[in-house]
Design a protein around this motif. Sequence first.
Motif, short mmCIF file in Angstrom:
data_model
loop_
_atom_site.label_atom_id
_atom_site.label_comp_id
_atom_site.label_asym_id
_atom_site.label_seq_id
_atom_site.Cartn_x
_atom_site.Cartn_y
_atom_site.Cartn_z
N PHE A 1 0.39 7.30 -3.82
CA PHE A 1 1.06 8.16 -4.81
C PHE A 1 2.54 8.31 -4.51
O PHE A 1 3.39 8.06 -5.38
N ASP A 2 2.87 8.75 -3.31
CA ASP A 2 4.27 9.03 -2.97
C ASP A 2 5.16 7.81 -3.15
O ASP A 2 6.25 7.89 -3.72
N GLU A 3 4.68 6.67 -2.65
CA GLU A 3 5.49 5.44 -2.73
C GLU A 3 5.75 5.06 -4.18
O GLU A 3 6.89 4.73 -4.55
N GLN A 4 4.72 5.10 -5.01
CA GLN A 4 4.89 4.70 -6.40
C GLN A 4 5.77 5.69 -7.15
O GLN A 4 6.62 5.30 -7.95
N TYR A 5 5.56 6.98 -6.90
CA TYR A 5 6.37 7.99 -7.60
C TYR A 5 7.84 7.84 -7.24
O TYR A 5 8.71 7.84 -8.11
N LYS A 6 8.13 7.67 -5.95
CA LYS A 6 9.52 7.54 -5.51
C LYS A 6 10.17 6.26 -6.01
O LYS A 6 11.38 6.20 -6.19
N SER A 7 9.35 5.22 -6.25
CA SER A 7 9.89 3.95 -6.75
C SER A 7 10.38 4.06 -8.18
O SER A 7 11.19 3.25 -8.63
N GLY A 8 9.89 5.04 -8.91
CA GLY A 8 10.25 5.21 -10.32
C GLY A 8 9.54 4.25 -11.25
O GLY A 8 9.80 4.23 -12.46
#
Length: 335
Positions: free
Chosen positions: A268-275
Motif C-alpha cells: 500500500f505505502d509504496e504504491q500510494y507514494k508512487s502516485g
Amino acid sequence: MQIKVAGYFVISALLIVFFTKMAMAELSCNSHPNHTVADLSQPVTTISTNSRKSGAEAFKAIGVKTIVRYYDWPEDDVISCKVLLPAESDHLIKAGLNILTVFQNENDDPETFMKLGRGRGDANKAIKLARANGQPKGSALYFAVDGVDQTIKDAVFEHSINKGGPVSKGRRQRLLSADSTFRKHIKYYERFRQYHRNVFRKTAVQISAGDMLPFIERYFRDVKSIMAETKAGYKIGVYGSGAVCKHLQKVNLVDYCWLAMSQGWPGFDEQYKSGKWNLAQQRSTTCKNWKFRGQEKVRFDFNKVNGTRPTYGQWSKKADITPLSILPTDCKLRW
C-alpha cells in the motif's frame, strides 16, 4: 495492539491489518476536498434523508460527483442490491452523477483466481451487465481483488501457529472473540492446508503474499483477452492492494488502479507514494440521517481522487442497451 495467548503473541500479527484499517479516521457525512467518489452496496434510489433529499441529491450536496456500484451475476435467479440495475443507472445519469462499475464475485477467496478460465467467465458476465446498463465504450470495468494476497500471507502465519494442523477449538474461540470476521480467515486457512503444496509447489514456510500474483495476472490476462475478442471497448481497472496494482501495471494489464482502504495489505505505502493510482478508498462513512428504504443507516466509502489522474473510467451517458433477461426490475434486500 497485541493479545497474549499461552505466553505468545500469536494473534497480534493477524490483527495488524484489521487495526491498521480501523485506524483510518472515518470521514464525516460532509464534503471533503478531492473525495468526490463514493462506493456503496445498496441502490442510491432507495436512500431517503431527514431533509427529504433523494439519495442522488444527498450525495451531490456533500460534493460527490461519481457513484461506484457493482456488477455481479445472479445466483438462483436472485440479484442482490449491491448490483447496478438499469433503472438505477438511468436515475443517476438523469441526476447529473457519474457512474463507475466494478465486478465482484467471491473475489476475496484466493481459489477464485486459481480456477482456470475464471477470468474469462467473469469478463463475459461483466460485459453483459455493462451492456444491459448501456455503459458506453471507453469507460472502465473494474475487477475486484479483495486482499487475496494478504489472505495467503495470513494463512502462512496460521500454518506456523498450528504447525500445519487444523485450528484448535481454543484458538478458534480466541480468534472469533477478537473479531468475528476471522471466521473467513479460519475457513480459508483450512482450505490452504489442503491445496498449498500442489498449487504453490512449496512448503508453507516458503510461501509469501507475492505467490498469488501469477494467478491474479492470469485472471487479468483472461479478462483482457475477452475484451479484445468481444470488441467490448472497455478499459480495465483493478481494485486491490498496492502490490496487485503495481504488478498489473508493470505487465500492462490494467488502465486504472483503485487502492483498497486496507493500508496493511501488501504494497500500500509504496504504491500510494508512487502516485500511480487513480482512486484511494477511505474508511466507511455512516450518515445517521440517511436510510435505505427507511430501515438501515446508510454506509458508504468516500474515495480520494488522484489530482494528477482525474480520469478513472467514469461515465455519464448511455450507449445502446442490450437487454439481459436475467435482470429483474428490482433487487432483493439481504437484511
